[in-house]
Scaffold this active site. Structure first.
Site, PDB file in Angstrom:
ATOM      1  N   ARG A  84       5.845 -53.277  17.574  1.00 20.90           N
ATOM      2  CA  ARG A  84       5.761 -52.471  16.364  1.00 20.90           C
ATOM      3  C   ARG A  84       4.316 -52.016  16.172  1.00 20.90           C
ATOM      4  O   ARG A  84       3.374 -52.761  16.499  1.00 20.90           O
ATOM      5  CB  ARG A  84       6.185 -53.267  15.119  1.00 20.90           C
TER       6      ARG A  84
ATOM      7  N   GLU B 115     -16.806 -38.436  -1.786  1.00 19.55           N
ATOM      8  CA  GLU B 115     -15.555 -38.971  -1.243  1.00 19.55           C
ATOM      9  C   GLU B 115     -14.476 -37.889  -1.165  1.00 19.55           C
ATOM     10  O   GLU B 115     -13.322 -38.181  -0.893  1.00 19.55           O
ATOM     11  CB  GLU B 115     -15.062 -40.135  -2.112  1.00 19.55           C
TER      12      GLU B 115
END
Length: 205
Positions: free
Chosen positions: A47, A158
């Site tokens: 996974r 940001e």
């Protein structure tokens, strides 16, 4: 009948783990096995796991005006669907090392909406997408005054571009029922508000 939670993390055997991508986010690949409910062992399978830290989300609520503050901003994950990728969301931010969720809530309240929460009430903690991601959300409702709320916010370095909207509780709740709000944190918080609104209006004023 066997009760739930017969297995624990100790029952999972991770035979190999490697980081397959490291950028703004990180992705690991795992080779693992675990017992099955019928008593057999699951064959080794692989996974990919999205490694993302925990986050804190807050629904700002003014019990006197019966209004909430919702933040509108662009979300890449909503691009390509039959809707606008600008979503209405809660105050939210990633938890940094050493920060409590309550500290994150107050930091993000200031950065994203110019708000301070007093008090903060815990709603719940929940796993965002445990089939493939490690992220846990710490969800709160915070008392604010919406008298002077609203406007443009966000940390430019940001790449944040946020508009804070003041919305009546009735309208916000209607938006989850008609699908205009379709992100999990906002849905859970507004449904919680729908159940706890009378108590908050009486106890928080």
């Amino acid at each position: 009948m066997t009760k739930p939670f017969q297995f624990t993390a100790n029952d999972v055997n991770v035979e190999k783990r490697e980081t397959v991508f490291q950028g703004f986010f990180r992705m690991d690949k795992l080779w693992l096995t675990h017992p099955r409910f019928d008593g057999r062992d699951m064959p080794v399978f692989t996974r990919e796991l999205f490694i993302r830290g925990d986050a804190t989300c807050v629904l700002p609520y003014d019990p006197e005006r019966d209004e909430v503050v919702l933040l509108e901003q662009f979300r890449l994950g909503a691009l390509g669907r039959d809707q606008s990728p600008w979503l209405l969301e809660l105050v939210a931010g990633m938890n940094e090392d050493g920060e409590s969720p309550e500290e994150v809530a107050q930091r993000e309240g200031q950065e994203e909406a110019g708000l301070t929460f007093e008090p903060l009430e815990k709603i719940c903690d929940y796993l965002v997408s445990p089939g493939g991601s490690t992220e846990m959300i710490h969800l709160y409702c915070g008392r604010v005054s919406t008298e002077d709320a609203g406007g443009l916010y966000g940390m430019e370095h940001e790449h944040e571009d946020i508009r804070a909207h003041v919305v009546s509780s009735d309208e916000a709740i209607a938006m989850i029922h008609d699908g205009r709000i379709n992100n999990a944190a906002a849905i859970i918080a507004l449904q919680w508000l729908e159940l706890n609104r009378a108590r908050l209006r009486k106890g928080w004023q």
